[in-house]
Design a protein around this motif. Structure first.
Motif: not given
Length: 293
Positions: A46, A92, A98, A146, A149-150, A152-154, A156-157
């Protein structure tokens, strides 16, 4: 008296070498070897950092010596649980599992352990686009997905990272209160407190720059793809970047202690994208060709 033998001379040389305990001498001996070992920090499940004696103990200790030789403040205080968590959360955003190596992972590790002064100030924002362009996608439209998604990944945290930074700010408030009550006239203690504040502020500033760098990298990629391979999928990327821009702006203003950070994140998921040049593009009507003269 007899002349010293060759072996005695060698031993004398070894003793002389061993007696060189100054910071400069130690760094001279260790840095070439450690810099070679200061590759990217190992990553586990993860995207979490894996435990490593080299990266968690040896490099930080030598890095503290290196920072001290550059006359940078180095605290001797023990890291609180909140300070450790903040550094782990921020890390992170300093690397990008990613997105391959576009965040200069090895340079980040040298900077994190203080083996080198900040290098992220000179990062170019076109590396992410270059990687997207080189990756072999079956459809050119997938690059837009892409980016979304990248981003959105940021997103979330980010709330958890903001909360961790806020917790460290509270630790610093309590630390100052204790210092004023217990050691109001102790310059040594005050210096240590200010040094740790300096270190924490550097971590927070680095996070803010890294977050802004990611946003700008995504934006550069989106702008270039709109010219190179225009498509309606750009709307997905646009929505994600608009949401990310809100948190970038808050980080730049130092607004990490919003009690409604999680709710803000959820609310922005439901909001329509802000009006922008991406949404104003009409893909159904071809633009009239312009004749250059």
């Amino acid at each position: 008296m007899n002349e010293p033998t060759v072996q005695v001379k060698r031993n004398a040389g070894k003793i002389k070498c061993a007696s060189r305990t100054s910071k400069a001498a130690t760094l001279t001996l260790l840095l070439p070897l450690l810099v070679l070992g200061a590759c990217a920090r190992p990553v586990g499940d993860f995207g979490r950092a894996e435990d490593s004696v080299i990266h968690d103990e040896i490099l930080p200790r030598v890095g503290a010596m290196s920072a001290s030789s550059r006359e940078e403040p180095v605290s001797r205080f023990i890291l609180t649980d909140e300070e450790k968590l903040m550094r782990n959360r921020v890390w992170r955003f300093l690397i990008a599992p990613h997105a391959s190596d576009w965040m200069f992972d090895a340079a980040v590790e040298r900077q994190r352990t203080r083996l080198s002064p900040p290098t992220d100030l000179n990062f170019n924002t076109d590396r992410y686009y270059t990687q997207l362009r080189l990756d072999d996608y079956r459809s050119t439209n997938t690059r837009y997905v892409t980016i979304a998604e990248d981003a959105d990944t940021d997103l979330k945290t980010i709330p958890g990272t903001f909360a961790a930074i806020c917790d460290v700010m509270e630790v610093e408030r309590r630390r100052n209160t204790a210092m004023e009550g217990l050691y109001p006239n102790n310059d040594a203690v005050r210096k240590e407190v200010r040094t740790r504040e300096f270190e924490n502020a550097n971590v927070i500033a680095w996070f803010t720059r890294a977050l802004d760098y990611r946003y700008k990298s995504y934006d550069v990629a989106l702008n270039r793809l709109l010219v190179e391979t225009p498509h309606q999928e750009a709307g997905l990327s646009n929505v994600a970047l608009n949401r990310l821009a809100i948190f970038v702006d808050r980080a730049k203003r130092g607004e990490f202690c919003d009690p409604f950070t999680d709710q803000t994140y959820t609310a922005h998921q439901e909001l329509p994208a802000l009006q922008s040049r991406y949404e104003n593009m009409d893909y159904n009507i071809p633009a009239e060709a312009e004749i250059l003269k």
